[in-house]
Scaffold this motif. Structure first.
Motif, PDB file in Angstrom:
ATOM      1  N   PRO A  78      61.416   3.357 -26.846  1.00  0.00           N
ATOM      2  CA  PRO A  78      59.974   3.602 -26.783  1.00  0.00           C
ATOM      3  C   PRO A  78      59.624   4.505 -25.604  1.00  0.00           C
ATOM      4  O   PRO A  78      60.214   4.396 -24.529  1.00  0.00           O
ATOM      5  CB  PRO A  78      59.388   2.197 -26.613  1.00  0.00           C
ATOM      6  N   VAL A  79      58.652   5.395 -25.829  1.00  0.00           N
ATOM      7  CA  VAL A  79      58.341   6.434 -24.850  1.00  0.00           C
ATOM      8  C   VAL A  79      56.866   6.395 -24.457  1.00  0.00           C
ATOM      9  O   VAL A  79      55.992   6.200 -25.303  1.00  0.00           O
ATOM     10  CB  VAL A  79      58.664   7.830 -25.426  1.00  0.00           C
ATOM     11  N   LEU A  95      54.840  11.521 -32.666  1.00  0.00           N
ATOM     12  CA  LEU A  95      56.193  11.019 -32.444  1.00  0.00           C
ATOM     13  C   LEU A  95      56.224   9.500 -32.276  1.00  0.00           C
ATOM     14  O   LEU A  95      57.237   8.929 -31.912  1.00  0.00           O
ATOM     15  CB  LEU A  95      56.800  11.681 -31.195  1.00  0.00           C
ATOM     16  N   ASN A  96      55.073   8.860 -32.514  1.00  0.00           N
ATOM     17  CA  ASN A  96      54.969   7.405 -32.424  1.00  0.00           C
ATOM     18  C   ASN A  96      55.253   6.903 -31.008  1.00  0.00           C
ATOM     19  O   ASN A  96      55.914   5.884 -30.812  1.00  0.00           O
ATOM     20  CB  ASN A  96      55.917   6.717 -33.416  1.00  0.00           C
ATOM     21  N   ALA A  97      54.790   7.661 -30.018  1.00  0.00           N
ATOM     22  CA  ALA A  97      54.909   7.212 -28.635  1.00  0.00           C
ATOM     23  C   ALA A  97      54.056   5.965 -28.433  1.00  0.00           C
ATOM     24  O   ALA A  97      53.051   5.755 -29.109  1.00  0.00           O
ATOM     25  CB  ALA A  97      54.458   8.315 -27.684  1.00  0.00           C
ATOM     26  N   VAL A  98      54.461   5.136 -27.476  1.00  0.00           N
ATOM     27  CA  VAL A  98      53.671   3.949 -27.160  1.00  0.00           C
ATOM     28  C   VAL A  98      52.333   4.360 -26.569  1.00  0.00           C
ATOM     29  O   VAL A  98      51.290   3.798 -26.892  1.00  0.00           O
ATOM     30  CB  VAL A  98      54.440   3.049 -26.166  1.00  0.00           C
ATOM     31  N   ASP A  99      52.352   5.391 -25.706  1.00  0.00           N
ATOM     32  CA  ASP A  99      51.136   5.832 -25.034  1.00  0.00           C
ATOM     33  C   ASP A  99      51.423   7.180 -24.370  1.00  0.00           C
ATOM     34  O   ASP A  99      52.552   7.682 -24.423  1.00  0.00           O
ATOM     35  CB  ASP A  99      50.717   4.798 -23.984  1.00  0.00           C
ATOM     36  N   LEU A 110      48.317   3.500 -15.166  1.00  0.00           N
ATOM     37  CA  LEU A 110      49.768   3.372 -15.317  1.00  0.00           C
ATOM     38  C   LEU A 110      50.145   1.963 -15.757  1.00  0.00           C
ATOM     39  O   LEU A 110      50.918   1.780 -16.712  1.00  0.00           O
ATOM     40  CB  LEU A 110      50.458   3.720 -13.999  1.00  0.00           C
ATOM     41  N   CYS A 111      49.601   0.975 -15.074  1.00  0.00           N
ATOM     42  CA  CYS A 111      49.942  -0.418 -15.393  1.00  0.00           C
ATOM     43  C   CYS A 111      49.454  -0.797 -16.790  1.00  0.00           C
ATOM     44  O   CYS A 111      50.145  -1.517 -17.523  1.00  0.00           O
ATOM     45  CB  CYS A 111      49.344  -1.356 -14.352  1.00  0.00           C
ATOM     46  N   HIS A 112      48.269  -0.310 -17.162  1.00  0.00           N
ATOM     47  CA  HIS A 112      47.755  -0.592 -18.510  1.00  0.00           C
ATOM     48  C   HIS A 112      48.706  -0.040 -19.563  1.00  0.00           C
ATOM     49  O   HIS A 112      49.003  -0.705 -20.568  1.00  0.00           O
ATOM     50  CB  HIS A 112      46.370   0.030 -18.677  1.00  0.00           C
ATOM     51  N   ARG A 116      50.981  -2.253 -22.210  1.00  0.00           N
ATOM     52  CA  ARG A 116      50.895  -1.993 -23.648  1.00  0.00           C
ATOM     53  C   ARG A 116      52.286  -1.816 -24.236  1.00  0.00           C
ATOM     54  O   ARG A 116      52.594  -2.322 -25.326  1.00  0.00           O
ATOM     55  CB  ARG A 116      50.057  -0.734 -23.877  1.00  0.00           C
ATOM     56  N   ALA A 117      53.130  -1.096 -23.512  1.00  0.00           N
ATOM     57  CA  ALA A 117      54.509  -0.907 -23.965  1.00  0.00           C
ATOM     58  C   ALA A 117      55.257  -2.235 -24.016  1.00  0.00           C
ATOM     59  O   ALA A 117      56.025  -2.494 -24.956  1.00  0.00           O
ATOM     60  CB  ALA A 117      55.232   0.067 -23.046  1.00  0.00           C
ATOM     61  N   GLN A 118      55.067  -3.088 -23.003  1.00  0.00           N
ATOM     62  CA  GLN A 118      55.727  -4.395 -22.990  1.00  0.00           C
ATOM     63  C   GLN A 118      55.353  -5.211 -24.221  1.00  0.00           C
ATOM     64  O   GLN A 118      56.208  -5.855 -24.840  1.00  0.00           O
ATOM     65  CB  GLN A 118      55.344  -5.165 -21.724  1.00  0.00           C
ATOM     66  N   GLU A 119      54.078  -5.191 -24.579  1.00  0.00           N
ATOM     67  CA  GLU A 119      53.619  -5.954 -25.738  1.00  0.00           C
ATOM     68  C   GLU A 119      54.257  -5.430 -27.021  1.00  0.00           C
ATOM     69  O   GLU A 119      54.710  -6.210 -27.863  1.00  0.00           O
ATOM     70  CB  GLU A 119      52.091  -5.879 -25.836  1.00  0.00           C
TER      71      GLU A 119
END
Length: 252
Positions: A78-79, A95-99, A110-112, A116-119
């Motif tokens: 995931p990117v 490209l279906n990036a997380v964000d 950055l933390c948000h 989101r990626a962690q979830e």
């Protein structure tokens, strides 16, 4: 949950330092490696496993999209794309990036993005685990019951499944026809169908299931349905919606 291994790819040392500092307060994140170029990033991704990549779009020796193309979208973790140009955001989601992070960004943004990626990664892992468990269940040999317990007043009769000639629905019950004996069982026809070995029992009507070993002959009817003649002499009409199942039985 185990820590997520993070790869930071950016050709600006200050940006990499800002990302390190911004993520220092987030639990479950391990900054496993940093790369300052497309070449370094590809070498890192080829040699190590990462759970998440913060990937700069524009670098001196190429772009983050070059990294994705070189590694391959299916092999790419995931990117989160990092860019100074808004137009790359559209490409990121293609490209279906997380964000994506638009420079300059603050620690909150950055933390948000990383949360989101962690979830999403946690959801993917749970889905992969569910698929794995289902695969285990699918490969496990199914054990079909040899007897069915039927309550008769103050006792339970254990009816051998092999003794059943056919089954018919009776409102919220089913009636088991076993030679001269009949048993009334408190469950639906669909439920008992799920308990029987489909290699030995076939549903031929919305109200009937037949033991395949009891079929003596199958008679075509003018209506396009069939009548199944059992060894006992009884004939059971099939339903139109079960025509394909009967024809498959005939061909096999």
């Amino acid at each position: 949950m185990n820590s997520l291994r993070l790869l930071i790819v950016d050709d600006e040392p200050l940006i990499r330092a800002g990302i390190r500092n911004g993520l220092s307060s987030i639990e479950g994140i391990e900054i496993a490696r940093e790369s300052s170029s497309v070449a370094e990033a590809m070498q890192a991704l080829e040699s190590e496993q990462f759970d998440l990549v913060l990937l700069d779009v524009q670098m001196q020796d190429g772009t983050g999209l070059d990294v994705v193309q070189g590694i391959g979208p299916k092999r790419m973790p995931p990117v989160i794309f990092v860019t100074a140009y808004d137009e790359y955001a559209v490409k990121a989601f293609e490209l279906n990036a997380v964000d994506y992070l638009l420079k300059p960004f603050d620690d909150e943004r950055l933390c948000h993005s990383v949360h989101r990626a962690q979830e999403r990664i946690a959801e993917q892992r749970q889905a992969a685990l569910a698929d794995h468990l289902q695969a285990l269940l699918d490969t496990r040999p199914r054990r079909w019951p040899e007897r069915i317990a039927v309550r008769q007043r103050e006792q339970f009769d254990l009816v051998p499944v092999e003794s059943i000639d056919w089954i018919e629905s009776a409102n919220n019950y089913v009636q088991l026809h076993c030679g001269p004996k009949q048993y009334l069982l408190g469950e639906s026809l669909t439920h008992i169908e799920s308990r029987l070995n489909p290699a030995k029992f076939l549903r031929i009507h919305r109200c009937r299931i037949v033991n395949l070993s009891r079929i003596l002959a199958i008679h075509p009817m003018l209506s396009g349905t069939y009548e199944m003649e059992l060894r006992s002499g009884i004939r059971l009409a099939t339903g139109r919606q079960y025509k394909d199942a009967v024809q498959a039985l005939l061909h096999n």
